[in-house]
Design a protein around this motif. Structure first.
Motif, PDB file in Angstrom:
ATOM      1  N   ARG A   5      50.524  23.169  45.027  1.00  0.00           N
ATOM      2  CA  ARG A   5      51.831  22.605  45.347  1.00  0.00           C
ATOM      3  C   ARG A   5      51.800  21.083  45.424  1.00  0.00           C
ATOM      4  O   ARG A   5      52.708  20.400  44.942  1.00  0.00           O
ATOM      5  CB  ARG A   5      52.329  23.215  46.663  1.00  0.00           C
ATOM      6  N   ASP A   9      54.148  18.754  43.041  1.00  0.00           N
ATOM      7  CA  ASP A   9      55.097  17.783  43.586  1.00  0.00           C
ATOM      8  C   ASP A   9      54.785  16.374  43.091  1.00  0.00           C
ATOM      9  O   ASP A   9      55.672  15.630  42.692  1.00  0.00           O
ATOM     10  CB  ASP A   9      55.089  17.816  45.115  1.00  0.00           C
ATOM     11  N   CYS A  12      55.720  15.970  39.350  1.00  0.00           N
ATOM     12  CA  CYS A  12      57.171  15.927  39.136  1.00  0.00           C
ATOM     13  C   CYS A  12      57.767  14.618  39.627  1.00  0.00           C
ATOM     14  O   CYS A  12      58.570  13.994  38.916  1.00  0.00           O
ATOM     15  CB  CYS A  12      57.840  17.114  39.814  1.00  0.00           C
ATOM     16  N   TYR A  61      57.525  23.005  34.569  1.00  0.00           N
ATOM     17  CA  TYR A  61      57.122  22.310  35.792  1.00  0.00           C
ATOM     18  C   TYR A  61      58.323  22.020  36.675  1.00  0.00           C
ATOM     19  O   TYR A  61      58.285  22.210  37.880  1.00  0.00           O
ATOM     20  CB  TYR A  61      56.401  21.001  35.472  1.00  0.00           C
ATOM     21  N   TYR A  65      59.037  23.418  40.415  1.00  0.00           N
ATOM     22  CA  TYR A  65      59.261  22.427  41.476  1.00  0.00           C
ATOM     23  C   TYR A  65      60.574  22.718  42.208  1.00  0.00           C
ATOM     24  O   TYR A  65      60.629  22.727  43.439  1.00  0.00           O
ATOM     25  CB  TYR A  65      59.277  21.025  40.858  1.00  0.00           C
TER      26      TYR A  65
END
Length: 104
Positions: A5, A9, A12, A61, A65
């Motif tokens: 994660r 994050d 992105c 992605y 996200y």
């Protein structure tokens, strides 16, 4: 879905998103060039009764996200649940409360 994660994050926010600040509110949205790249890469084709979809890396992605962020909001939501990319996620308590309202 299983992924790191923090890496998702970070990728992105740094590569796909642009930050917009309005007063105290901060929000992220897809960069224009990324949105255009996603539109070009996204392909849907109907063959008979089958739908084939090809999604580019950036779109995958970004979808993961967004879903992860929605689930964060759900966990922080009210006892009634929250709206997410999956639709309305209702908690067990919310279901019980609705059932009581209808049956009483």
């Amino acid at each position: 879905m299983q992924y790191n994660r923090a890496k998702l994050d970070d990728f992105c926010v740094k590569k796909l998103l642009e930050k917009e600040c309005r007063g105290n509110e901060e929000r992220y949205f897809l960069r224009t060039e990324i949105r255009n790249k996603i539109k070009r890469a996204h392909l849907e084709e109907v063959l008979g009764e089958n739908l084939f979809m090809v999604l580019g890396k950036e779109e995958c992605y970004y979808n993961h996200y967004s879903i992860a962020k929605d689930l964060d909001e759900y966990r922080a939501g009210t006892e009634c649940g929250a709206w997410t990319a999956f639709g309305w996620i209702v908690t067990q308590r919310g279901i019980s409360d609705m059932y009581k309202e209808v049956c009483e």
